[in-house]
Design an enzyme around this catalytic site. Structure first.
Site, PDB file in Angstrom:
ATOM      1  N   GLY A  30       0.842  -1.198   0.000  1.00 40.79           N
ATOM      2  CA  GLY A  30       0.000   0.000   0.000  1.00 40.79           C
ATOM      3  C   GLY A  30       0.873   1.243   0.000  1.00 40.79           C
ATOM      4  N   LEU A  31       0.227   2.362  -0.238  1.00 39.78           N
ATOM      5  CA  LEU A  31       0.935   3.647  -0.288  1.00 39.78           C
ATOM      6  C   LEU A  31       1.620   3.966   1.040  1.00 39.78           C
ATOM      7  CD1 LEU A  31      -1.825   5.796  -2.040  1.00 39.78           C
ATOM      8  CD2 LEU A  31       0.434   5.261  -3.014  1.00 39.78           C
ATOM      9  N   SER A  32       2.612   4.824   0.997  1.00 41.23           N
ATOM     10  CA  SER A  32       3.206   5.344   2.226  1.00 41.23           C
ATOM     11  C   SER A  32       2.107   6.065   3.019  1.00 41.23           C
ATOM     12  CB  SER A  32       4.327   6.336   1.866  1.00 41.23           C
ATOM     13  OG  SER A  32       4.861   6.892   3.040  1.00 41.23           O
ATOM     14  N   GLY A  33       1.994   5.754   4.278  1.00 42.05           N
ATOM     15  CA  GLY A  33       0.967   6.378   5.111  1.00 42.05           C
ATOM     16  C   GLY A  33      -0.363   5.647   5.111  1.00 42.05           C
ATOM     17  N   GLY A  35      -0.926   2.721   6.335  1.00 40.52           N
ATOM     18  CA  GLY A  35      -1.133   2.057   7.630  1.00 40.52           C
ATOM     19  C   GLY A  35      -0.430   0.719   7.773  1.00 40.52           C
ATOM     20  N   LYS A  36       0.497   0.402   6.891  1.00 37.81           N
ATOM     21  CA  LYS A  36       1.172  -0.906   6.909  1.00 37.81           C
ATOM     22  C   LYS A  36       1.928  -1.123   8.223  1.00 37.81           C
ATOM     23  CE  LYS A  36       3.510   0.145   3.176  1.00 37.81           C
ATOM     24  NZ  LYS A  36       2.931   1.521   3.032  1.00 37.81           N
ATOM     25  N   SER A 104       5.857  -1.950  -2.118  1.00 37.86           N
ATOM     26  CA  SER A 104       5.839  -2.903  -3.248  1.00 37.86           C
ATOM     27  C   SER A 104       4.805  -2.481  -4.296  1.00 37.86           C
ATOM     28  CB  SER A 104       5.616  -4.337  -2.760  1.00 37.86           C
ATOM     29  OG  SER A 104       4.679  -4.471  -1.724  1.00 37.86           O
TER      30      SER A 104
HETATM   31  P1  ADP Z   1       2.786   3.076   6.264  1.00 38.89           P
HETATM   32  O1  ADP Z   1       3.578   2.077   7.071  1.00 38.89           O
HETATM   33  O2  ADP Z   1       1.814   2.412   5.329  1.00 38.89           O
HETATM   34  O3  ADP Z   1       3.653   4.090   5.580  1.00 38.89           O
HETATM   35  P2  ADP Z   1       2.055   4.145   8.835  1.00 38.89           P
HETATM   36  O4  ADP Z   1       1.529   2.968   9.597  1.00 38.89           O
HETATM   37  O5  ADP Z   1       3.461   4.586   9.107  1.00 38.89           O
HETATM   38  O6  ADP Z   1       1.848   3.891   7.269  1.00 38.89           O
HETATM   39  O7  ADP Z   1       1.090   5.395   9.076  1.00 38.89           O
HETATM   40  C1  ADP Z   1      -0.323   5.284   9.038  1.00 38.89           C
HETATM   41  C2  ADP Z   1      -0.940   6.447   9.801  1.00 38.89           C
HETATM   42  O8  ADP Z   1      -2.356   6.389   9.664  1.00 38.89           O
HETATM   43  C3  ADP Z   1      -0.634   6.410  11.293  1.00 38.89           C
HETATM   44  O9  ADP Z   1      -0.438   7.716  11.772  1.00 38.89           O
HETATM   45  C4  ADP Z   1      -1.909   5.794  11.887  1.00 38.89           C
HETATM   46  O10 ADP Z   1      -2.135   6.211  13.222  1.00 38.89           O
HETATM   47  C5  ADP Z   1      -2.975   6.373  10.955  1.00 38.89           C
HETATM   48  N1  ADP Z   1      -4.194   5.550  10.854  1.00 38.89           N
HETATM   49  C6  ADP Z   1      -5.456   6.024  10.972  1.00 38.89           C
HETATM   50  N2  ADP Z   1      -6.360   5.029  10.851  1.00 38.89           N
HETATM   51  C7  ADP Z   1      -5.645   3.896  10.661  1.00 38.89           C
HETATM   52  C8  ADP Z   1      -6.026   2.527  10.475  1.00 38.89           C
HETATM   53  N3  ADP Z   1      -7.294   2.140  10.458  1.00 38.89           N
HETATM   54  N4  ADP Z   1      -5.037   1.631  10.282  1.00 38.89           N
HETATM   55  C9  ADP Z   1      -3.742   2.017  10.271  1.00 38.89           C
HETATM   56  N5  ADP Z   1      -3.308   3.287  10.449  1.00 38.89           N
HETATM   57  C10 ADP Z   1      -4.268   4.230  10.639  1.00 38.89           C
END
Ligand code: ADP
Length: 204
Positions: A30-33, A35-36, A104
């Site tokens: 998934g995209l950056s941000g 929630g991975k 990915s």
């Molecule tokens: P990634 O690893 O995909 O780049 P991050 O996990 O670092 O993303 O960041 C995701 C952000 O979105 C966090 O600040 C998290 O608190 C917020 N968020 C809000 N709702 C959700 C959700 N349902 N699942 C995961 N993250 C969430």
């Protein structure tokens, strides 16, 4: 006299039974941000407390160690995932479940990961959130820098993200809480990694 017990190798199956689990690679894309990492860490914690043995692999960790020689060209992104997939195969062969948090971004890259790990062990989880939501969250400030041209070839901004068409599981983080997403993931993943029912494991 040769001890016959040393002549046969310890198999993956032996190790899986030792750990009371089926080794699988949970692949979060998934995209950056999107929630991975948030969901990967929550999933790792939950599964660990249920008695499973897990290794989480995250883009930031791998890129500062094993893959610190790689950048973000197409060739380097492919090599990044190729090495990570090989590491997954080794973990799975040791009976260990992995959770992977990597953008990915293309079908081809995920297909390579699936082929390297083996389709039977690969669980593709699409962590979905619209670009606008990810950009609004901008957890690490990368989107702002990408829009300013300070980061090149950033996925979603000036590098494509091809959404999985048939993920094993789709988790939309823009409408559900972390707890709701985690609940859905656990429900899907538990049956795929369980040898001994959880109720019997925790009482052991
Ligand atoms: P990634 O690893 O995909 O780049 P991050 O996990 O670092 O993303 O960041 C995701 C952000 O979105 C966090 O600040 C998290 O608190 C917020 N968020 C809000 N709702 C959700 C959700 N349902 N699942 C995961 N993250 C969430």
């Amino acid at each position: 006299m040769v001890d016959s017990s040393t002549s046969s190798r310890i198999t993956r199956r032996d190790k899986e039974h030792f750990l009371h689990q089926h080794a699988r690679s949970i692949w979060m894309t998934g995209l950056s941000g999107a929630g991975k990492t948030t969901l990967g860490l929550a999933l790792e914690k939950k599964l660990f407390h249920l008695g499973f043995f897990i290794q989480l692999l995250d883009g930031d960790h791998v890129r500062t160690g094993l893959n610190k020689d790689l950048r973000f060209s197409d060739a380097d992104r492919t090599e990044n995932i190729r090495r990570i997939a090989e590491v997954n195969a080794l973990y799975n062969h040791s009976g260990i479940i992995t959770i992977n948090c990597f953008i990915s971004p293309t079908h081809a890259i995920r297909q390579m990961a699936r082929a390297t790990i083996g389709s039977a062990d690969f669980i593709e989880v699409f962590i979905k959130a619209p670009l606008s939501v990810c950009e609004e969250r901008d957890v690490k400030g990368y989107y702002r820098k990408a829009r300013q041209g300070l980061i090149k070839e950033f996925t979603g901004v000036d590098s494509p993200f091809e959404e999985p068409e048939h993920p094993d599981l789709l988790i939309d983080t823009s409408f559900s809480s972390v707890d709701q997403c985690l609940h859905k993931m656990i429900g899907f993943i538990l049956p795929k990694i369980t040898i001994t029912p959880v109720s019997q494991r925790v009482s052991q």
